[in-house]
Design an enzyme around this catalytic site. Structure first.
Site, mmCIF file in Angstrom:
data_model
loop_
_atom_site.group_PDB
_atom_site.id
_atom_site.type_symbol
_atom_site.label_atom_id
_atom_site.label_comp_id
_atom_site.label_asym_id
_atom_site.label_seq_id
_atom_site.Cartn_x
_atom_site.Cartn_y
_atom_site.Cartn_z
ATOM 1 N N ALA A 72 9.636 -11.629 5.990
ATOM 2 C CA ALA A 72 10.319 -10.357 5.732
ATOM 3 C C ALA A 72 10.643 -10.345 4.239
ATOM 4 O O ALA A 72 11.788 -10.406 3.819
ATOM 5 C CB ALA A 72 11.588 -10.245 6.570
ATOM 6 N N GLY A 74 10.077 -7.965 2.130
ATOM 7 C CA GLY A 74 10.694 -6.694 1.737
ATOM 8 C C GLY A 74 10.035 -6.062 0.524
ATOM 9 O O GLY A 74 10.700 -5.388 -0.275
ATOM 10 N N LEU A 75 8.718 -6.296 0.377
ATOM 11 C CA LEU A 75 7.923 -5.639 -0.673
ATOM 12 C C LEU A 75 8.495 -5.864 -2.075
ATOM 13 O O LEU A 75 8.611 -4.936 -2.870
ATOM 14 C CB LEU A 75 7.795 -4.137 -0.384
ATOM 15 C CG LEU A 75 6.989 -3.784 0.857
ATOM 16 C CD1 LEU A 75 7.117 -2.299 1.175
ATOM 17 C CD2 LEU A 75 5.511 -4.140 0.678
ATOM 18 N N CYS A 132 5.223 0.724 6.404
ATOM 19 C CA CYS A 132 6.469 0.913 5.654
ATOM 20 C C CYS A 132 7.280 2.027 6.321
ATOM 21 O O CYS A 132 6.713 2.947 6.896
ATOM 22 C CB CYS A 132 6.183 1.343 4.222
ATOM 23 S SG CYS A 132 5.157 0.208 3.310
ATOM 24 N N LYS A 167 -4.722 0.037 5.966
ATOM 25 C CA LYS A 167 -4.424 -1.170 6.745
ATOM 26 C C LYS A 167 -3.516 -0.817 7.906
ATOM 27 O O LYS A 167 -2.359 -0.430 7.715
ATOM 28 C CB LYS A 167 -3.742 -2.185 5.829
ATOM 29 C CG LYS A 167 -3.557 -3.534 6.449
ATOM 30 C CD LYS A 167 -3.267 -4.470 5.324
ATOM 31 C CE LYS A 167 -2.839 -5.808 5.710
ATOM 32 N NZ LYS A 167 -2.434 -6.570 4.525
ATOM 33 N N ILE A 193 -5.734 -6.349 11.369
ATOM 34 C CA ILE A 193 -4.448 -5.707 11.489
ATOM 35 C C ILE A 193 -3.443 -6.262 10.458
ATOM 36 O O ILE A 193 -3.669 -7.346 9.901
ATOM 37 C CB ILE A 193 -3.827 -5.981 12.909
ATOM 38 C CG1 ILE A 193 -3.756 -7.491 13.157
ATOM 39 C CG2 ILE A 193 -4.533 -5.232 13.979
ATOM 40 C CD1 ILE A 193 -3.054 -7.907 14.436
ATOM 41 N N GLY A 246 -4.876 -14.349 11.174
ATOM 42 C CA GLY A 246 -5.011 -15.740 11.609
ATOM 43 C C GLY A 246 -6.339 -16.408 11.343
ATOM 44 O O GLY A 246 -6.658 -17.418 11.965
HETATM 45 C C1 FMN Z 1 4.162 -13.709 2.910
HETATM 46 C C2 FMN Z 1 3.329 -12.515 3.249
HETATM 47 C C3 FMN Z 1 3.388 -11.382 2.452
HETATM 48 C C4 FMN Z 1 2.610 -10.257 2.760
HETATM 49 N N1 FMN Z 1 2.690 -9.157 1.955
HETATM 50 C C5 FMN Z 1 1.922 -8.059 2.243
HETATM 51 C C6 FMN Z 1 1.960 -6.910 1.412
HETATM 52 O O1 FMN Z 1 2.641 -6.862 0.389
HETATM 53 N N2 FMN Z 1 1.193 -5.844 1.771
HETATM 54 C C7 FMN Z 1 0.381 -5.846 2.873
HETATM 55 O O2 FMN Z 1 -0.320 -4.856 3.139
HETATM 56 N N3 FMN Z 1 0.306 -6.945 3.670
HETATM 57 C C8 FMN Z 1 1.066 -8.040 3.389
HETATM 58 N N4 FMN Z 1 0.981 -9.151 4.188
HETATM 59 C C9 FMN Z 1 0.080 -9.136 5.345
HETATM 60 C C10 FMN Z 1 -1.231 -9.902 5.046
HETATM 61 O O3 FMN Z 1 -1.927 -9.354 3.949
HETATM 62 C C11 FMN Z 1 -2.161 -9.941 6.294
HETATM 63 O O4 FMN Z 1 -2.639 -8.633 6.561
HETATM 64 C C12 FMN Z 1 -1.460 -10.451 7.550
HETATM 65 O O5 FMN Z 1 -0.615 -11.545 7.230
HETATM 66 C C13 FMN Z 1 -2.441 -10.915 8.644
HETATM 67 O O6 FMN Z 1 -3.393 -11.856 8.163
HETATM 68 P P1 FMN Z 1 -3.152 -13.462 8.179
HETATM 69 O O7 FMN Z 1 -2.750 -13.851 9.562
HETATM 70 O O8 FMN Z 1 -4.466 -14.041 7.732
HETATM 71 O O9 FMN Z 1 -2.049 -13.726 7.178
HETATM 72 C C14 FMN Z 1 1.754 -10.284 3.891
HETATM 73 C C15 FMN Z 1 1.708 -11.427 4.699
HETATM 74 C C16 FMN Z 1 2.467 -12.537 4.400
HETATM 75 C C17 FMN Z 1 2.375 -13.751 5.277
#
Ligand code: FMN
Length: 318
Positions: A72, A74-75, A132, A167, A193, A246
């Site tokens: 979390a 929070g951007l 968001c 996304k 996703i 994942g």
């Molecule tokens: C720490 C962290 C920060 C993330 N920040 C963003 C973000 O700023 N914008 C966004 O669209 N997705 C964000 N994501 C989502 C990832 O880009 C990704 O879509 C999501 O985690 C699923 O893929 P993964 O399981 O390979 O991580 C974030 C994920 C994590 C773990």
């Protein structure tokens, strides 16, 4: 062995490799450059940027979970003006494509940031992070409502001709409805996703582990959810899908391609091993070459074909 083609197109965006580095999980690439060959990366999706600077949520913002993590953040970001003036020029010499990511709290926010980001030469495409809250609708998440998602996409579409990747959030009853609206509103590709909502509680302190109470679950824990979402969305739309959730190995990535993804995105796995994206590309090449598959595109969505015969395995093992 003939070298198979791994190149993909997402709208007019051409990538030499089908691997994107997930937003918020790869910085700008600089942090990874000492450990990873960025020329073997398809594209880096930058951390989402907003109209105004954001400090992000209170700590703690990250929790380790079985087979994944809750975040979390929070951007947290410096805001679009600082970003354009002080950050973006540093990314011009990256040996892979750079995709900007836009977040917002109103439809106008998305259009405002998208227009400015997309106008820059360093940016090859824009991803819309629609997970968001909308301040005009009591904080309803844009991506959880098909018509709100469409409004964001239409507004962003009007600002640029560069490829737009939307996304999608998995926190919906029917992701295909949102996918269709995003496509109709002008998306060139869909990211499938984003993270899955979750919560963890500290049983000693009787408090949520995240200061924000809830967070987004990522990592292998969400992979089957993501694979199904890709499979279903692939039946519903014609535009290409960037599968994510994942992915840690070539087998994981293959599941997504077979489910219907044209490309994949690697997020959380980068925190544990920066070489995972490169390994996936190399092993994907080997996998396809051993089956005499000339191009990755030949296997996209092939899990959809009932009783299909897999390509003959012609390697020397077994
Ligand atoms: C720490 C962290 C920060 C993330 N920040 C963003 C973000 O700023 N914008 C966004 O669209 N997705 C964000 N994501 C989502 C990832 O880009 C990704 O879509 C999501 O985690 C699923 O893929 P993964 O399981 O390979 O991580 C974030 C994920 C994590 C773990």
């Amino acid at each position: 062995m003939v070298r198979p083609s791994l190149a993909v197109r997402l709208g007019s965006l051409e990538l030499a490799y089908p691997t994107l580095m997930g937003s918020g999980c790869y910085g700008s690439g600089a942090e990874y450059a000492p450990f990873a060959d960025l020329s073997k990366v398809g594209a880096i999706v930058l951390k989402s940027v907003t109209r105004a600077p954001r400090l992000g949520n209170a700590m703690p913002r990250l929790v380790h979970t079985p087979a994944g993590m809750l975040n979390a953040i929070g951007l947290q970001n410096p805001g679009i003006d600082w970003y354009l003036e002080r950050e973006l020029h540093k990314y011009a010499d990256r040996p892979c494509k750079i995709i900007g990511s836009v977040a917002g709290f109103s439809v106008d926010d998305y259009a405002f940031v998208c227009e400015r980001l997309a106008a820059r030469d360093e940016i090859a495409a824009v991803e819309l992070n629609v997970s968001c809250p909308n301040v005009d609708r009591e904080g309803a998440t844009f991506g959880c409502d098909a018509s709100l998602t469409a409004s964001v996409v239409r507004a962003a579409r009007a600002t640029t001709t560069k490829p737009l990747i939307v996304k999608l959030s998995p926190n919906v009853t029917d992701i295909t409805a949102v996918a269709r609206e995003a496509e109709d509103a002008g998306a060139d590709a869909l990211g499938v996703i984003n993270t899955v909502r979750g919560m963890a509680i500290d049983v000693e302190r009787w408090k949520p582990r995240l200061a924000n109470i809830s967070g987004g679950l990522s990592g292998p824990a969400i992979r089957p959810i993501a694979v199904l979402a890709v499979y279903e969305v692939a039946q519903a739309v014609k535009i290409p899908i960037v599968g994510q959730g994942g992915i840690e190995t070539v087998t994981d990535a293959l599941e997504f391609f077979l489910a219907g993804a044209a490309a994949v995105s690697i997020g959380t796995a980068n925190f544990t091993d920066p070489r995972i994206p490169q390994r996936i590309v190399e092993e994907l090449e080997t996998y396809l070459a051993r089956r005499n598959v000339a191009s990755l595109s030949e296997i996209v969505g092939k899990a959809n074909v009932a009783f299909s015969t897999p390509h003959q395995y012609e390697g020397d093992e077994g």
